[in-house]
Design a protein around this motif. Sequence first.
Motif, PDB file in Angstrom:
ATOM      1  N   GLU A 126       0.236  -8.312 -10.031  1.00  0.00           N
ATOM      2  CA  GLU A 126      -1.004  -9.086 -10.164  1.00  0.00           C
ATOM      3  C   GLU A 126      -2.212  -8.178 -10.331  1.00  0.00           C
ATOM      4  OE1 GLU A 126      -4.608 -10.800  -7.945  1.00  0.00           O
ATOM      5  OE2 GLU A 126      -3.239  -9.218  -7.320  1.00  0.00           O
ATOM      6  N   LYS A 127      -2.223  -7.043  -9.614  1.00  0.00           N
ATOM      7  CA  LYS A 127      -3.354  -6.119  -9.705  1.00  0.00           C
ATOM      8  C   LYS A 127      -2.946  -4.764  -9.139  1.00  0.00           C
ATOM      9  CE  LYS A 127      -8.295  -5.771  -8.568  1.00  0.00           C
ATOM     10  NZ  LYS A 127      -9.431  -6.418  -7.861  1.00  0.00           N
ATOM     11  N   LEU A 128      -3.429  -3.712  -9.800  1.00  0.00           N
ATOM     12  CA  LEU A 128      -3.270  -2.361  -9.281  1.00  0.00           C
ATOM     13  C   LEU A 128      -4.622  -1.898  -8.755  1.00  0.00           C
ATOM     14  CD1 LEU A 128      -1.588   0.226  -8.891  1.00  0.00           C
ATOM     15  CD2 LEU A 128      -2.362   0.949 -11.168  1.00  0.00           C
ATOM     16  N   VAL A 129      -4.681  -1.607  -7.464  1.00  0.00           N
ATOM     17  CA  VAL A 129      -5.916  -1.155  -6.825  1.00  0.00           C
ATOM     18  C   VAL A 129      -5.813   0.347  -6.598  1.00  0.00           C
ATOM     19  CG1 VAL A 129      -7.418  -1.367  -4.812  1.00  0.00           C
ATOM     20  CG2 VAL A 129      -6.231  -3.387  -5.706  1.00  0.00           C
ATOM     21  N   ILE A 130      -6.737   1.093  -7.162  1.00  0.00           N
ATOM     22  CA  ILE A 130      -6.756   2.542  -6.956  1.00  0.00           C
ATOM     23  C   ILE A 130      -7.788   2.845  -5.882  1.00  0.00           C
ATOM     24  CG2 ILE A 130      -7.173   4.782  -8.030  1.00  0.00           C
ATOM     25  CD1 ILE A 130      -6.185   3.579 -10.660  1.00  0.00           C
ATOM     26  N   CYS A 147       0.857  -1.189   0.000  1.00  0.00           N
ATOM     27  CA  CYS A 147       0.000   0.000   0.000  1.00  0.00           C
ATOM     28  C   CYS A 147       0.897   1.243   0.000  1.00  0.00           C
ATOM     29  CB  CYS A 147      -0.921  -0.001   1.219  1.00  0.00           C
ATOM     30  SG  CYS A 147      -2.080   1.393   1.242  1.00  0.00           S
ATOM     31  N   VAL A 148       0.667   2.116  -0.972  1.00  0.00           N
ATOM     32  CA  VAL A 148       1.474   3.328  -1.119  1.00  0.00           C
ATOM     33  C   VAL A 148       0.556   4.542  -1.053  1.00  0.00           C
ATOM     34  CG1 VAL A 148       3.096   4.573  -2.581  1.00  0.00           C
ATOM     35  CG2 VAL A 148       3.119   2.072  -2.557  1.00  0.00           C
ATOM     36  N   ASP A 149       0.811   5.409  -0.095  1.00  0.00           N
ATOM     37  CA  ASP A 149       0.025   6.634   0.056  1.00  0.00           C
ATOM     38  C   ASP A 149       0.562   7.685  -0.920  1.00  0.00           C
ATOM     39  OD1 ASP A 149      -1.157   9.060   0.877  1.00  0.00           O
ATOM     40  OD2 ASP A 149      -1.294   8.386   2.952  1.00  0.00           O
ATOM     41  N   ILE A 150      -0.289   8.129  -1.839  1.00  0.00           N
ATOM     42  CA  ILE A 150       0.151   9.106  -2.839  1.00  0.00           C
ATOM     43  C   ILE A 150      -0.492  10.471  -2.598  1.00  0.00           C
ATOM     44  CG2 ILE A 150       0.592   7.321  -4.564  1.00  0.00           C
ATOM     45  CD1 ILE A 150      -2.052   8.181  -5.928  1.00  0.00           C
ATOM     46  N   GLY A 151      -0.985  10.683  -1.383  1.00  0.00           N
ATOM     47  CA  GLY A 151      -1.649  11.937  -1.064  1.00  0.00           C
ATOM     48  C   GLY A 151      -0.760  13.164  -1.220  1.00  0.00           C
ATOM     49  N   CYS A 152       0.554  12.993  -1.111  1.00  0.00           N
ATOM     50  CA  CYS A 152       1.476  14.117  -1.215  1.00  0.00           C
ATOM     51  C   CYS A 152       1.923  14.388  -2.644  1.00  0.00           C
ATOM     52  CB  CYS A 152       2.699  13.882  -0.332  1.00  0.00           C
ATOM     53  SG  CYS A 152       3.651  12.429  -0.790  1.00  0.00           S
ATOM     54  N   HIS A 153       1.474  13.559  -3.585  1.00  0.00           N
ATOM     55  CA  HIS A 153       1.900  13.715  -4.979  1.00  0.00           C
ATOM     56  C   HIS A 153       1.005  14.725  -5.697  1.00  0.00           C
ATOM     57  CE1 HIS A 153       4.688  10.145  -5.234  1.00  0.00           C
ATOM     58  NE2 HIS A 153       4.101   9.956  -4.062  1.00  0.00           N
ATOM     59  N   GLU A 154       1.603  15.480  -6.602  1.00  0.00           N
ATOM     60  CA  GLU A 154       0.860  16.495  -7.340  1.00  0.00           C
ATOM     61  C   GLU A 154       0.367  15.988  -8.691  1.00  0.00           C
ATOM     62  OE1 GLU A 154       3.315  19.921  -7.609  1.00  0.00           O
ATOM     63  OE2 GLU A 154       3.271  20.323  -5.445  1.00  0.00           O
ATOM     64  N   GLY A 155       0.827  14.824  -9.103  1.00  0.00           N
ATOM     65  CA  GLY A 155       0.411  14.245 -10.374  1.00  0.00           C
ATOM     66  C   GLY A 155       0.868  12.807 -10.472  1.00  0.00           C
ATOM     67  N   LEU A 179      -2.897   1.950  -4.305  1.00  0.00           N
ATOM     68  CA  LEU A 179      -2.614   3.373  -4.175  1.00  0.00           C
ATOM     69  C   LEU A 179      -3.674   3.971  -3.273  1.00  0.00           C
ATOM     70  CD1 LEU A 179      -1.751   4.267  -7.880  1.00  0.00           C
ATOM     71  CD2 LEU A 179      -0.218   3.456  -6.063  1.00  0.00           C
ATOM     72  N   ALA A 180      -3.248   4.646  -2.199  1.00  0.00           N
ATOM     73  CA  ALA A 180      -4.184   5.178  -1.215  1.00  0.00           C
ATOM     74  C   ALA A 180      -3.887   6.652  -0.964  1.00  0.00           C
ATOM     75  CB  ALA A 180      -4.076   4.384   0.079  1.00  0.00           C
ATOM     76  N   GLY A 181      -4.742   7.265  -0.147  1.00  0.00           N
ATOM     77  CA  GLY A 181      -4.574   8.664   0.199  1.00  0.00           C
ATOM     78  C   GLY A 181      -5.623   9.528  -0.468  1.00  0.00           C
ATOM     79  N   SER A 182      -5.478  10.825  -0.312  1.00  0.00           N
ATOM     80  CA  SER A 182      -6.416  11.797  -0.881  1.00  0.00           C
ATOM     81  C   SER A 182      -5.704  12.624  -1.936  1.00  0.00           C
ATOM     82  CB  SER A 182      -6.959  12.707   0.229  1.00  0.00           C
ATOM     83  OG  SER A 182      -7.752  13.750  -0.311  1.00  0.00           O
TER      84      SER A 182
END
Length: 413
Positions: free
Chosen positions: A328-332, A255-263, A293-296
């Motif tokens: 195996e799978k990408l979960v958004i 699980c990777v939090d991408i809440g801090c990413h701008e794109g 991929l998690a976060g806001s």
Amino acid sequence: MSTFTFIHAADLHLGSPFQSLAVKEAAIAVRFAQATRTAFTKLVDQAIARDVDFMVIAGDVYDGEWKDNSIGLFFNREVARLAKADIPVIYLRGNHDADSVVTKSVPLPDTVHQFPTNKPSTIRLDPVGVALHGQGFAERAATDNLALAYPAPVAGAFNIGVLHTSLTGRPPHDVYAPCTVSDLQSRGYDYWALGHVHEFEIVSHDPHIVFPGNLQGRSIREEGEKGALLVRVADGRIAGTERLILDEARWARLCVDIGCHEGTATIAGAVADALKPLAEAAGERLLALRIELAGSCAFRRKLIAEREFLTDEIQAACHHVHPDAWLEKLVIAVVEPDGRGVGAGADRSIDLEAMLADITCDADVHHDVDAIVEAIASKLPGGIAAGNAPLGDPDELLSEARDLLLSHADARA
């Protein structure tokens, strides 16, 4: 009492078909099928190298009825190696290889002892002073508490109970041969060799009540290292245990939090960085990954719309960290910031998001989706049933369709 060692294994599931996995990636399914065999070969290698006195297999040697004798011949070949090394094997049938399920057979060496399925019995290994008690499954579903009828312990021997059971319940495993820890303790045995649950667990130390887990993970529900347990006994007491890690291919969630990413441009790199500890632990094994991929973030719908491209980008980044990693799978699973609805320039006279929410909650729509999934699944290789969800969960399919429509609405705004 003498000093001796034995191996406790369970849930080999030799012959697992990996049908649902084959729909996603046939070559990976072949590798996992081979891995179940290789893990057992490695177990036999360990037993011989460590010169154990015997091996216990607590059910589900096979995954079901054989299509041909090849899987039976493979098991025979491996236990024949143990026979040559004077290592007896004691096993019982579980729910997957019950008498009513696996009806084919090949002759096994005399050093292989199987518990009957009609009643509990005792198998004695007098040279090492051990008495093993057990009963296999006659039918796939065993709803009775078998343990309460197990024989009394043999005086002067080290007593081992062998049982394929869910105990009081271990979801998602089906409830078979239910019993309590107190039931097992009441038999007065020195060790309980359990099977059925695919996770390693030492349930009790007085006496030892152990699930060794399966030898090889078979789906994303069976993550992490897998293997068997080496048990050392001295003067009638457990002197030590050691996990033997035997899996050839490994499943893992990340699980990777991408809440801090701008794109989207930086996401693949973040996933690669998060993968490094898992890759190091896996070594040279095939590593099957489910990445979430998690976060806001405000670009959630862009992620949905570009899922295929993003999946390929992440897969490539994973290969830079572990050459034998397979996505195996990408979960958004990201969420949009509070208050964000349709695109800023969209036609707000039509509340598209509300309309789609109503549609995806409609029972008739769910029924139609279930019927479509079942119709497609029945035509897949091997007649794979829709119940195995080879196309994905219907609720997830509806949710993804909704997000795709909303992302296109944003793009047109």
